[in-house]
Design an enzyme around this catalytic site. Sequence first.
Site, PDB file in Angstrom:
ATOM      1  N   LYS A   1      40.322   9.877 -52.664  1.00 24.40           N
ATOM      2  CA  LYS A   1      41.785   9.712 -52.609  1.00 24.40           C
ATOM      3  C   LYS A   1      42.343  10.183 -51.257  1.00 24.40           C
ATOM      4  CE  LYS A   1      42.452  12.420 -56.203  1.00 24.40           C
ATOM      5  NZ  LYS A   1      41.046  12.816 -56.498  1.00 24.40           N
TER       6      LYS A   1
ATOM      7  N   ARG B   1      48.761  13.859 -62.808  1.00 28.56           N
ATOM      8  CA  ARG B   1      47.414  14.234 -63.210  1.00 28.56           C
ATOM      9  C   ARG B   1      47.301  14.361 -64.722  1.00 28.56           C
ATOM     10  NH1 ARG B   1      44.787  16.191 -58.550  1.00 28.56           N
ATOM     11  NH2 ARG B   1      43.144  17.618 -59.052  1.00 28.56           N
TER      12      ARG B   1
ATOM     13  N   ARG C   1      31.483  18.345 -48.810  1.00 30.69           N
ATOM     14  CA  ARG C   1      32.723  18.106 -48.042  1.00 30.69           C
ATOM     15  C   ARG C   1      33.052  19.292 -47.148  1.00 30.69           C
ATOM     16  NH1 ARG C   1      37.773  16.459 -51.360  1.00 30.69           N
ATOM     17  NH2 ARG C   1      36.935  18.148 -52.628  1.00 30.69           N
TER      18      ARG C   1
ATOM     19  N   ARG D   1      36.186  24.055 -48.952  1.00 30.18           N
ATOM     20  CA  ARG D   1      37.212  24.424 -49.929  1.00 30.18           C
ATOM     21  C   ARG D   1      36.645  25.370 -50.989  1.00 30.18           C
ATOM     22  NH1 ARG D   1      40.262  18.957 -51.793  1.00 30.18           N
ATOM     23  NH2 ARG D   1      39.939  19.954 -53.818  1.00 30.18           N
TER      24      ARG D   1
ATOM     25  N   ARG E   1      36.409  21.157 -62.749  1.00 29.34           N
ATOM     26  CA  ARG E   1      37.365  20.101 -62.353  1.00 29.34           C
ATOM     27  C   ARG E   1      37.078  18.804 -63.116  1.00 29.34           C
ATOM     28  NH1 ARG E   1      36.356  20.545 -56.112  1.00 29.34           N
ATOM     29  NH2 ARG E   1      37.691  18.730 -55.919  1.00 29.34           N
TER      30      ARG E   1
HETATM   31  P1  AP5 Z   1      38.022  13.026 -50.550  1.00 27.21           P
HETATM   32  O1  AP5 Z   1      38.684  11.865 -49.899  1.00 27.21           O
HETATM   33  O2  AP5 Z   1      38.337  14.375 -50.033  1.00 27.21           O
HETATM   34  O3  AP5 Z   1      38.190  12.931 -52.141  1.00 27.21           O
HETATM   35  P2  AP5 Z   1      39.412  13.262 -53.082  1.00 27.21           P
HETATM   36  O4  AP5 Z   1      39.502  12.199 -54.103  1.00 27.21           O
HETATM   37  O5  AP5 Z   1      40.634  13.558 -52.278  1.00 27.21           O
HETATM   38  O6  AP5 Z   1      38.842  14.555 -53.778  1.00 27.21           O
HETATM   39  P3  AP5 Z   1      39.537  15.947 -54.117  1.00 27.21           P
HETATM   40  O7  AP5 Z   1      38.407  16.874 -54.425  1.00 27.21           O
HETATM   41  O8  AP5 Z   1      40.495  16.353 -53.053  1.00 27.21           O
HETATM   42  O9  AP5 Z   1      40.298  15.590 -55.411  1.00 27.21           O
HETATM   43  P4  AP5 Z   1      40.800  16.561 -56.462  1.00 27.21           P
HETATM   44  O10 AP5 Z   1      41.651  15.662 -57.245  1.00 27.21           O
HETATM   45  O11 AP5 Z   1      39.752  17.299 -57.196  1.00 27.21           O
HETATM   46  O12 AP5 Z   1      41.522  17.716 -55.597  1.00 27.21           O
HETATM   47  P5  AP5 Z   1      43.032  18.009 -55.268  1.00 27.21           P
HETATM   48  O13 AP5 Z   1      43.085  18.531 -53.904  1.00 27.21           O
HETATM   49  O14 AP5 Z   1      43.891  16.886 -55.667  1.00 27.21           O
HETATM   50  O15 AP5 Z   1      36.447  12.766 -50.427  1.00 27.21           O
HETATM   51  C1  AP5 Z   1      35.526  13.696 -50.964  1.00 27.21           C
HETATM   52  C2  AP5 Z   1      34.244  13.694 -50.117  1.00 27.21           C
HETATM   53  O16 AP5 Z   1      33.605  12.442 -50.263  1.00 27.21           O
HETATM   54  C3  AP5 Z   1      34.471  13.871 -48.616  1.00 27.21           C
HETATM   55  O17 AP5 Z   1      33.426  14.625 -48.075  1.00 27.21           O
HETATM   56  C4  AP5 Z   1      34.452  12.436 -48.059  1.00 27.21           C
HETATM   57  O18 AP5 Z   1      34.003  12.384 -46.726  1.00 27.21           O
HETATM   58  C5  AP5 Z   1      33.503  11.752 -49.030  1.00 27.21           C
HETATM   59  N1  AP5 Z   1      33.847  10.368 -49.285  1.00 27.21           N
HETATM   60  C6  AP5 Z   1      35.093   9.829 -49.424  1.00 27.21           C
HETATM   61  N2  AP5 Z   1      35.016   8.513 -49.685  1.00 27.21           N
HETATM   62  C7  AP5 Z   1      33.694   8.217 -49.737  1.00 27.21           C
HETATM   63  C8  AP5 Z   1      32.966   6.998 -49.966  1.00 27.21           C
HETATM   64  N3  AP5 Z   1      33.607   5.831 -50.223  1.00 27.21           N
HETATM   65  N4  AP5 Z   1      31.614   7.046 -49.945  1.00 27.21           N
HETATM   66  C9  AP5 Z   1      30.964   8.225 -49.694  1.00 27.21           C
HETATM   67  N5  AP5 Z   1      31.590   9.402 -49.457  1.00 27.21           N
HETATM   68  C10 AP5 Z   1      32.948   9.387 -49.472  1.00 27.21           C
HETATM   69  O19 AP5 Z   1      43.339  19.203 -56.309  1.00 27.21           O
HETATM   70  C11 AP5 Z   1      42.745  20.456 -56.128  1.00 27.21           C
HETATM   71  C12 AP5 Z   1      43.268  21.417 -57.188  1.00 27.21           C
HETATM   72  O20 AP5 Z   1      44.680  21.584 -57.043  1.00 27.21           O
HETATM   73  C13 AP5 Z   1      43.091  20.964 -58.649  1.00 27.21           C
HETATM   74  O21 AP5 Z   1      41.820  21.291 -59.165  1.00 27.21           O
HETATM   75  C14 AP5 Z   1      44.212  21.750 -59.329  1.00 27.21           C
HETATM   76  O22 AP5 Z   1      43.878  23.107 -59.485  1.00 27.21           O
HETATM   77  C15 AP5 Z   1      45.332  21.671 -58.296  1.00 27.21           C
HETATM   78  N6  AP5 Z   1      46.158  20.449 -58.465  1.00 27.21           N
HETATM   79  C16 AP5 Z   1      46.320  19.449 -57.550  1.00 27.21           C
HETATM   80  N7  AP5 Z   1      47.139  18.504 -58.031  1.00 27.21           N
HETATM   81  C17 AP5 Z   1      47.500  18.914 -59.280  1.00 27.21           C
HETATM   82  C18 AP5 Z   1      48.309  18.345 -60.283  1.00 27.21           C
HETATM   83  N8  AP5 Z   1      48.924  17.161 -60.108  1.00 27.21           N
HETATM   84  N9  AP5 Z   1      48.459  19.027 -61.451  1.00 27.21           N
HETATM   85  C19 AP5 Z   1      47.850  20.225 -61.644  1.00 27.21           C
HETATM   86  N10 AP5 Z   1      47.057  20.814 -60.731  1.00 27.21           N
HETATM   87  C20 AP5 Z   1      46.882  20.159 -59.555  1.00 27.21           C
HETATM   88 MG    MG Z   2      41.827  15.258 -51.964  1.00 27.53          MG
END
Ligand code: AP5
Ligand code: MG
Length: 217
Positions: free
Chosen positions: A14, A87, A126, A161, A172
């Site tokens: 994402k 979410r 990552r 992270r 997660r």
């Molecule tokens: P990346 O692009 O970073 O993936 P992502 O989908 O953004 O993954 P996240 O881990 O950031 O998602 P998340 O939803 O768990 O975390 P968030 O920050 O939202 O890519 C990941 C890796 O893969 C990278 O190394 C990249 O290079 C690689 N990659 C990308 N595309 C690829 C491809 N096509 N092929 C191969 N490799 C690839 O949330 C974190 C925390 O915040 C949550 O756990 C929660 O505690 C809190 N939080 C955030 N939002 C909310 C909400 N709405 N409600 C409640 N709590 C929340």
């Molecule tokens: Mg992300």
Amino acid sequence: MKVHILLGPPGSGKGTQAKRLVQQFSLIHLSTGDILRDAVSKETEIGLRAKAIMASGKLVDDQTVNGLVFARLQNETQDVLFDGYPRTLQQAEALEDFLSAKGFVLGLVMNVEVPDGVLEARVVGRRVCSNNACGAIYHVETKPPKQDGVCDLCGSPLKHRSDDTAEAFRSRMDEFDSTFQPLLGFYRGRDTYRAVDGNRAPDMVFETLSRTFKEHA
Ligand code: AP5
Ligand code: MG
């Protein structure tokens, strides 16, 4: 003003895709994960509460997250791309009410689908730029920086992270598995819902997402 949504499990890409889409289509990128991590690093009241929850891979409560998002959207005039929000079904319903009260429009809802089996390696490998204003995303194997531990774009150190451990990843995924189906049910039947295969090279995923944007705009 229109808001678009990127759905998908942890590590589905994402953030990687959102960074490119917002540039190409002049959108505001709203990642609730980034907003919360910023609050943690600034040790705000919300950040202090969220720190341990996020590190353990649990979700921050709906009311806190909705409050952050709505404050940010309140006076926005440019179209927005959400990454990691909504979410939960409760967040989706609250967003819907907020949008209609403000006269804002829900645009595309794009679900980046990636099989569970490939996600852990993406997350554990990552590395992210420690400069929040940059936030470039790398991977030690599939997208290494030119110089080890240093961001190609801004020269800042890269970091791991706190929730990118195997243990936090499992938590997660548990959160994702217990919240995603109701959320998907809320959006799947809509005209603007699209499922996208995220288990391809990032450029190919981007090609599909940007084509979807062009067709929809
Ligand atoms: P990346 O692009 O970073 O993936 P992502 O989908 O953004 O993954 P996240 O881990 O950031 O998602 P998340 O939803 O768990 O975390 P968030 O920050 O939202 O890519 C990941 C890796 O893969 C990278 O190394 C990249 O290079 C690689 N990659 C990308 N595309 C690829 C491809 N096509 N092929 C191969 N490799 C690839 O949330 C974190 C925390 O915040 C949550 O756990 C929660 O505690 C809190 N939080 C955030 N939002 C909310 C909400 N709405 N409600 C409640 N709590 C929340
Ligand atoms: Mg992300």
